[in-house]
Design a protein around this motif. Structure first.
Motif, short mmCIF file in Angstrom:
data_model
loop_
_atom_site.label_atom_id
_atom_site.label_comp_id
_atom_site.label_asym_id
_atom_site.label_seq_id
_atom_site.Cartn_x
_atom_site.Cartn_y
_atom_site.Cartn_z
N THR A 81 0.82 -1.21 0.00
CA THR A 81 0.00 0.00 0.00
C THR A 81 0.85 1.26 0.00
OG1 THR A 81 -0.21 -0.28 2.41
CG2 THR A 81 -2.05 -1.00 1.06
N ASP A 82 2.06 1.18 0.55
CA ASP A 82 2.94 2.35 0.56
C ASP A 82 3.59 2.60 -0.80
OD1 ASP A 82 2.39 2.79 3.21
OD2 ASP A 82 4.24 1.89 3.97
N HIS A 83 3.68 1.56 -1.63
CA HIS A 83 4.37 1.69 -2.93
C HIS A 83 3.51 1.14 -4.07
CE1 HIS A 83 8.09 2.73 -0.78
NE2 HIS A 83 7.82 1.74 0.05
N LEU A 84 2.20 1.26 -3.96
CA LEU A 84 1.31 0.64 -4.94
C LEU A 84 1.53 1.14 -6.37
CD1 LEU A 84 -0.92 -1.41 -5.36
CD2 LEU A 84 -2.59 0.36 -4.81
N PRO A 85 1.66 2.44 -6.62
CA PRO A 85 1.83 2.89 -8.02
C PRO A 85 3.04 2.27 -8.69
CG PRO A 85 1.26 4.75 -6.61
CD PRO A 85 1.54 3.60 -5.70
N GLU A 86 4.18 2.27 -7.99
CA GLU A 86 5.40 1.71 -8.59
C GLU A 86 5.27 0.21 -8.83
OE1 GLU A 86 5.01 4.04 -5.91
OE2 GLU A 86 6.98 3.71 -4.97
N LEU A 87 4.66 -0.50 -7.88
CA LEU A 87 4.52 -1.95 -8.02
C LEU A 87 3.58 -2.31 -9.17
CD1 LEU A 87 4.35 -2.97 -4.25
CD2 LEU A 87 6.18 -3.50 -5.85
N LEU A 88 2.53 -1.52 -9.36
CA LEU A 88 1.61 -1.79 -10.46
C LEU A 88 2.28 -1.57 -11.82
CD1 LEU A 88 -1.67 -0.22 -9.03
CD2 LEU A 88 -1.30 -2.64 -9.58
N GLU A 89 3.08 -0.55 -11.92
CA GLU A 89 3.82 -0.32 -13.17
C GLU A 89 4.81 -1.45 -13.42
OE1 GLU A 89 5.56 3.52 -12.87
OE2 GLU A 89 3.68 4.60 -13.17
N GLN A 90 5.45 -1.93 -12.33
CA GLN A 90 6.37 -3.06 -12.47
C GLN A 90 5.62 -4.31 -12.92
OE1 GLN A 90 8.35 -4.25 -8.85
NE2 GLN A 90 9.83 -5.54 -9.91
N LEU A 91 4.43 -4.54 -12.35
CA LEU A 91 3.62 -5.70 -12.74
C LEU A 91 3.24 -5.60 -14.22
CD1 LEU A 91 1.96 -8.24 -12.02
CD2 LEU A 91 0.07 -6.71 -11.45
N ASN A 316 -12.03 0.49 -9.09
CA ASN A 316 -13.41 0.44 -8.57
C ASN A 316 -13.49 0.84 -7.10
OD1 ASN A 316 -16.13 0.04 -9.29
ND2 ASN A 316 -16.17 -1.89 -8.16
N GLY A 317 -12.91 1.97 -6.76
CA GLY A 317 -13.01 2.49 -5.40
C GLY A 317 -11.83 2.17 -4.51
N ARG A 318 -10.91 1.36 -4.98
CA ARG A 318 -9.77 0.99 -4.15
C ARG A 318 -8.85 2.18 -3.90
NH1 ARG A 318 -11.83 -3.24 -6.59
NH2 ARG A 318 -11.65 -5.34 -5.68
N SER A 319 -8.72 3.07 -4.88
CA SER A 319 -7.90 4.27 -4.67
C SER A 319 -8.52 5.17 -3.60
CB SER A 319 -7.74 5.05 -5.98
OG SER A 319 -6.96 4.33 -6.90
N ALA A 320 -9.85 5.16 -3.52
CA ALA A 320 -10.52 5.95 -2.47
C ALA A 320 -10.21 5.38 -1.09
CB ALA A 320 -12.03 5.97 -2.71
N VAL A 321 -10.12 4.05 -1.00
CA VAL A 321 -9.74 3.42 0.27
C VAL A 321 -8.30 3.76 0.60
CG1 VAL A 321 -9.59 1.24 1.54
CG2 VAL A 321 -11.34 1.52 -0.23
N LEU A 322 -7.45 3.72 -0.41
CA LEU A 322 -6.03 4.01 -0.21
C LEU A 322 -5.80 5.43 0.28
CD1 LEU A 322 -3.21 2.65 -0.70
CD2 LEU A 322 -3.20 3.80 -2.93
N ARG A 328 -6.98 2.43 5.15
CA ARG A 328 -6.43 1.78 3.96
C ARG A 328 -5.99 0.33 4.21
NH1 ARG A 328 -1.00 5.35 3.14
NH2 ARG A 328 -2.68 6.78 2.49
N SER A 329 -5.74 -0.05 5.46
CA SER A 329 -5.31 -1.43 5.70
C SER A 329 -6.40 -2.43 5.37
CB SER A 329 -4.83 -1.61 7.14
OG SER A 329 -5.86 -1.33 8.06
N ALA A 330 -7.63 -1.97 5.13
CA ALA A 330 -8.68 -2.89 4.65
C ALA A 330 -8.27 -3.52 3.32
CB ALA A 330 -10.00 -2.14 4.49
N LEU A 331 -7.42 -2.84 2.55
CA LEU A 331 -6.93 -3.38 1.28
C LEU A 331 -5.94 -4.52 1.47
CD1 LEU A 331 -6.36 -0.10 -0.78
CD2 LEU A 331 -8.28 -1.71 -0.97
N HIS A 332 -5.50 -4.76 2.70
CA HIS A 332 -4.54 -5.83 2.96
C HIS A 332 -5.20 -7.21 2.93
CE1 HIS A 332 -1.76 -2.88 5.39
NE2 HIS A 332 -1.96 -2.52 4.14
N CYS A 333 -6.52 -7.25 2.95
CA CYS A 333 -7.26 -8.51 3.06
C CYS A 333 -6.86 -9.50 1.97
CB CYS A 333 -8.76 -8.23 2.97
SG CYS A 333 -9.78 -9.71 2.99
#
Length: 532
Positions: A81-91, A316-322, A328-333
């Motif tokens: 969650t702390d580095h989501l943008p970079e990790l998504l680009e890497q993915l 679909n709303g995950r950025s709003a949670v972030l 935001r830790s709800a995204l850790h599920c």
């Protein structure tokens, strides 16, 4: 292929599409009230959750470093969650390098359009689906049906739900609210070419579904299958799907085209990180050391498996949670469902009362953040209150999501929002809390209230206070659904009586200043003479 900038947004991130299956039509109390009257449902839930809890506890006890594993899983999720943008680009780079195609979907509508377009371009009239909460969230089956494409669920529990025209009520066991007699009736009504003499024996029901699905699998080569993913590995582009029946393995290897719809939070940084999560997930979900089927696939390989792979990354709303540091830790599920199985509220109401694809404690914090809470008439505004705050969900969460803390945070947000829109105090809760604040800020008033509660309750029959009249503010909301024990003697009253007795009988045991009460001497420390 298009990319989306997921860095710090210049405008507030959008919430989930209204078309998403994340909001019910009733508030939780209203929906729960009807579910509580279903004795069959409550019996099914009680039996199933107790069984899963027992298996989980046994599997966890085998791991000596379980708490260290939880700490590692939590730390890895915070890294994501702390580095989501970079990790998504890497993915995206890793999947593309492995021969896959990445699509970015801002909401449910975009994701549905992408998957439908891909299926239509391949002339698919039927598609097979692996169990996927992301596709349930966006209502993909309904979207495909509008385009003339029939989606067939290959997971047994999902197939039961689909044939019944029902919706899932549990993250791990979607048909947990159905018993085997009900499943037999569903198969007889909706499954073609089934033996009319079939019994409700689990083996017979499983065999009937196996025959039905095997025909679909054999027709699949050259077709299209749709999956989700439990994890997406950033540094290799690997998708990971864990399941128990083998249907996922069939869908992930037989088709020519595979489309995976994956929430952006499912990412893990490296392949090595799977070591942690593949120990945490099976033990927390099914109570097993390892899932019977763990399928890992990376891109496409000529002559082996799907020859086209499309990855749809879903926001679909995950950025709003972030955006919310507290929530935001709800995204850790990791969708293990352990919190549902220990939750006393879920056990009694089931998943349908939550009105969302994500039920239980995790749904109570995730769904309202993804959709936003829009005032008292919004059903999702009631979800943060669907909890006793007992803390059992936090104790079993494999990645240590502090669900009770987030629930309190979201309740505070709701209160602040109502005060902004409707003034300082709006309803009975506000009046009651203001009264409680005044009462507890005055020791004399509080003492009088507590002292009077005991004698007043004696006029009521029984050991508990039954239903109270609806004309009273707030209190009937408690007594309608809970046993409210009668208050006994207050501590101050007991202390005063003790002191009066001590003054009258200075030599009695109750007057001994070293004891805490009339019966404490028997359990108190021995004197020097007794020790000798």
């Amino acid at each position: 292929m298009s990319t989306v900038d997921l860095g710090i947004p210049s405008i507030r991130p959008q919430h989930a599409s209204p078309s998403s299956n994340l909001r019910g039509t009733q508030s939780f109390p209203d929906a729960a009230r009807s579910e509580l009257g279903d004795e069959t449902l409550r019996g099914n839930l009680r039996h199933a959750t107790a069984t899963i809890q027992t298996k989980r506890a046994s599997a966890v006890r085998e791991v000596r470093d379980w708490q260290k594993l939880r700490n590692a899983g939590s730390a890895l999720k915070w890294q994501v969650t702390d580095h989501l943008p970079e990790l998504l680009e890497q993915l995206e780079d890793s999947v593309t390098a492995a021969g896959g195609v990445v699509h970015w979907a801002r909401d449910a509508d975009e994701a549905g359009e992408i998957v439908t377009r891909l299926a239509l371009e391949r002339d698919a009239q039927e598609v097979l689906k692996v169990k996927s909460m992301a596709t349930q969230e966006i209502g993909l089956n309904e979207t495909l049906a509008h385009a003339g494409i029939h989606a067939i669920e290959s997971d047994l529990a999902e197939l039961i739900v689909q044939l019944a025209g029902d919706t899932p009520s549990h993250i791990l066991v979607p048909a947990i609210h159905r018993n085997r007699a009900e499943i037999r009736d569903i198969f007889l009504r909706s499954m073609p070419d089934i033996d009319p003499e079939i019994t409700d024996d689990p083996a017979a029901l499983a065999e009937a579904s196996r025959r039905f699905l095997r025909e679909k699998f054999l027709d699949l080569p050259g077709g299209v299958a749709i999956s989700g993913a439990n994890f997406a590995v950033a540094d290799t582009g690997t998708m990971v799907v864990v399941e128990s029946e083998g249907n996922g393995r069939m869908c992930l290897t037989l088709p020519r085209t595979l489309i995976s719809v994956v929430g952006i939070e499912k990412i893990v940084p490296s392949f090595q990180d799977l070591e942690v999560f593949l120990q945490l997930l099976p033990r927390s979900s099914t109570g097993e050391r390892m899932n019977p089927y763990t399928t890992l696939f990376t891109g496409v390989t000529e002559g082996d498996g799907p020859q086209e792979f499309h990855l749809v990354l879903l926001d679909n709303g995950r950025s709003a949670v972030l955006e919310d540091p507290e929530g935001r830790s709800a995204l850790h599920c990791i969708r293990c469902s352990a919190c549902l199985n220990v939750c006393p509220v879920y056990e009694r109401t089931g998943g349908h009362a939550y009105g969302s694809t994500y039920p239980g404690p995790i749904g109570a914090i995730l769904s309202p953040q993804m959709t936003g809470m829009h005032g008292p008439d919004d059903p999702n505004t009631s979800l943060p209150y669907a909890s006793s705050l007992c803390g059992a969900c936090y104790d079993v969460c494999p990645v240590k999501i502090d669900i009770p803390k987030i629930l309190v945070h979201m309740r505070a947000e709701d209160v602040d929002q109502r005060r902004e829109t409707s003034g300082q105090f709006r309803g009975t809760w506000d009046v009651a809390m203001k009264g409680a604040s005044k009462l507890m800020s005055s020791p004399r008033a509080y003492d009088k209230a507590v002292r009077s509660a005991g004698p007043l309750s004696k006029v009521l029959p029984g050991d508990n206070i039954g239903k109270l009249p609806g004309m009273l503010p707030l209190v009937p909301g408690w007594t309608d659904h809970r046993d409210l024990p009668k208050p006994g003697t207050s501590f101050r009253s007991w202390w005063d009586a003790r002191e009066r007795d001590r003054a009258k009988n200075p030599d009695s045991p109750s007057s001994d200043s070293r004891t805490g009460g009339p019966d404490a001497a028997a359990d108190g420390p021995a004197t020097d003479e007794e020790q000798a």
